[in-house]
Design an enzyme around this catalytic site. Structure first.
Site, PDB file in Angstrom:
ATOM      1  CE  LYS A 244      45.840  37.378  43.268  1.00  0.00           C
ATOM      2  NZ  LYS A 244      46.977  36.763  42.561  1.00  0.00           N
ATOM      3  CG  ASP A 249      44.459  31.621  41.076  1.00  0.00           C
ATOM      4  OD1 ASP A 249      43.603  31.356  40.198  1.00  0.00           O
ATOM      5  OD2 ASP A 249      45.559  32.135  40.817  1.00  0.00           O
ATOM      6  CE  LYS A 256      47.154  29.545  40.201  1.00  0.00           C
ATOM      7  NZ  LYS A 256      48.370  30.180  39.663  1.00  0.00           N
ATOM      8  CG  ASP A 267      46.457  34.051  44.384  1.00  0.00           C
ATOM      9  OD1 ASP A 267      47.560  34.625  44.490  1.00  0.00           O
ATOM     10  OD2 ASP A 267      45.796  34.049  43.334  1.00  0.00           O
ATOM     11  CG  ASP A 326      46.981  31.083  36.724  1.00  0.00           C
ATOM     12  OD1 ASP A 326      46.364  31.372  37.776  1.00  0.00           O
ATOM     13  OD2 ASP A 326      48.091  30.517  36.723  1.00  0.00           O
ATOM     14  CD  GLU A 328      44.076  35.103  39.663  1.00  0.00           C
ATOM     15  OE1 GLU A 328      44.527  35.257  40.813  1.00  0.00           O
ATOM     16  OE2 GLU A 328      44.703  34.503  38.771  1.00  0.00           O
ATOM     17  NE  ARG A 330      48.378  40.253  35.535  1.00  0.00           N
ATOM     18  CZ  ARG A 330      49.536  39.829  35.041  1.00  0.00           C
ATOM     19  NH1 ARG A 330      49.904  40.196  33.823  1.00  0.00           N
ATOM     20  NH2 ARG A 330      50.322  39.043  35.740  1.00  0.00           N
TER      21      ARG A 330
END
Length: 478
Positions: A244, A249, A256, A267, A326, A328, A330
């Site tokens: 990933k 993010d 967030k 991230d 958030d 995201e 996956r």
């Protein structure tokens, strides 16, 4: 930093600083200008307690006596920590060439670890800092390991792995305004010995990667699916390493908190680990076949950003109700995993900073391991133990699958905070079919994990584990 090995005595090398490790209840035998270094122990100036350092000058060079503690507790991870302590003192002294004397009767992995710890401790990310002209950087040029037998292969392996880990750390530490998904892809193209393809939005749409594209639609920066292929031969299975790489993010519309959002450049740490690992695998010319897949995008907010309640369709045709923008990671990974299956992967390991819940559960000591295959889980655990990047097996159970059923779609991407790390894994396993799969949630270990040799900023966690996994070569099932 260059690394080399020798079977000559440390005093015959060109090192200006020599590190000599001392175990509990064991002395040192070196004579220096007629006085044994062991006298420092007898006088109490040097101690054998772990990481204690004592400096002595003689014979035209500096000698650092390093306490290693109990011999039966000294393993590669403690070697890395000791090496980091020595590096810090050697750097203060202006050392350019450091020679480690490998203690008697320790495995070659310790030689590799001493090199790893030295090179990792030497990492600096200061390209954005102004430096006065009269304050040049003080860095080591070379580390040598002196041993009574040939440890050249181990030293080379340690240097290659540490350099690759520092490459991953540099990617992690680069701010998101410079390390866009496209910029990350360009860095991937530089990896020698790996055939790299970079695919953009149009290709993703052709593949049906609607989940990844849903995340990307909130950013003006082009997303990228980075595919690296390394074929070193061998009879083992095709191993897919999937990372990933959300280069920043914000959380999307499920935004967030501002206080920690600056850390969200990290991230992409899973993608950095995959790229670092395949770089090391290729440089070592391991006889394995590896498919590296990195899904790179931002999760930011514009007028087109995905909204809570949206329903998207993944590459497999599975529909997903987006309850939390958030969650995201996956969505990015599920399409990359499906692509790995479509490309014929026989083993899949994904690496991601997926959930804050894994930090609550395991802190920064262990990464969370989820797996559908016992043999692969054991191999990943063993690789982590060997690399000093340890993992803790987390459960998968049919009841967790029930949480991920959508109200209006096949799946939901989030069902609240309850068992959130397991939710993420339960979601992802839907996209690997029958292929043995392991998922590493590195949210707690990926950055600022407190390790002595990589304490602050990006840690490059996962590079050494994946390299060890490739070295061990997961056997194919009959």
């Amino acid at each position: 930093m260059h690394a080399s090995a020798t079977t000559d005595a440390p005093a015959t090398t060109e090192a200006d600083t020599i590190a000599v490790g001392v175990f509990d209840d064991e002395g040192v035998a070196h004579d220096l200008e007629g006085a044994p270094l062991g006298g420092l122990l007898e006088a109490g100036e040097a101690r054998t307690s772990f990481k204690h350092l004592a400096l002595h000058h003689g014979g035209g060079r500096r000698w650092l006596l390093v306490g290693l503690g109990a011999r039966d507790r000294f393993d590669p991870e403690r070697a890395r920590v000791a090496a980091a302590a020595v590096h810090g003192r050697a750097r203060e002294l202006g050392t350019r060439t450091l020679c480690w004397e490998l203690p008697h009767h320790v495995p070659d992995d310790v030689a590799a670890a001493l090199v790893e710890g030295t090179i990792l401790a030497g990492y600096r990310f200061d390209r954005y800092r102004a430096r006065p002209e009269d304050d040049p950087p003080r860095e080591l040029d070379e580390v040598i390991v002196s041993a009574h037998h040939d440890v050249a292969d181990a030293v080379h392996r340690g240097a290659v792995g540490a350099d690759a880990q520092n490459f991953a750390r540099e990617l992690q530490d680069t701010p998101a305004n410079d390390l866009t998904p496209t910029a990350l892809a360009e860095r991937a193209r530089e990896i020698a010995g790996v055939e790299v393809e970079v695919h953009g939005r149009d290709w993703m749409a052709e593949q049906g990667m609607g989940a990844l594209l849903a995340v990307a639609q909130g950013s003006d920066h082009e997303p990228a699916v980075i595919v690296g292929r390394y074929d070193g031969g061998g009879d083992g299975p095709l191993i897919a390493l999937v990372g990933k790489a959300v280069t920043h993010d914000t959380g999307g519309l499920s935004i967030k908190p501002a206080g920690s959002m600056h850390e969200m450049k990290f991230d992409m740490s899973g993608g950095a680990a995959v790229l670092g690992a395949v770089r090391a695998i290729a440089e070592l010319e391991l006889p394995v076949r590896v498919l590296a897949i990195v899904g790179a995008t931002e999760n930011t907010i514009n007028g087109s950003a995905m909204k809570p309640g949206d329903i998207v369709r993944a590459m497999t045709g599975t529909t997903i109700e987006v309850n939390n923008t958030d969650a995201e990671g996956r969505l990015v990974l599920c399409d990359c995993l499906a692509y790995a299956v479509a490309q014929g992967a026989e083993r899949i390991v994904d690496v991601a900073t997926l959930t804050g819940g894994i930090v609550t559960a395991l802190g920064s000591t262990y990464a969370g391991l989820f797996a559908t295959d016992e043999e692969l889980a054991a191999a990943v655990t063993a690789a982590g133990d060997a690399a000093g990047e340890i993992v803790w097996r987390m459960p998968l159970h049919a009841e967790y699958d029930e949480q991920m059923k959508g109200r209006y779609a096949d799946l939901t991407n989030s069902d609240g905070r309850k068992a959130h790390p397991i939710q993420g894994a339960s979601f992802l396993k839907r996209f690997v079919g029958d292929v043995p799969w392991a998922h590493l949630d590195i949210a707690g270990t990926g950055h600022d994990n407190g390790r002595a040799y990589a304490a602050k900023g990006g840690s490059g966690w996962g590079v050494r584990l994946l390299l060890e996994l490739a070295r061990a070569q997961v056997p194919a099932k009959a």
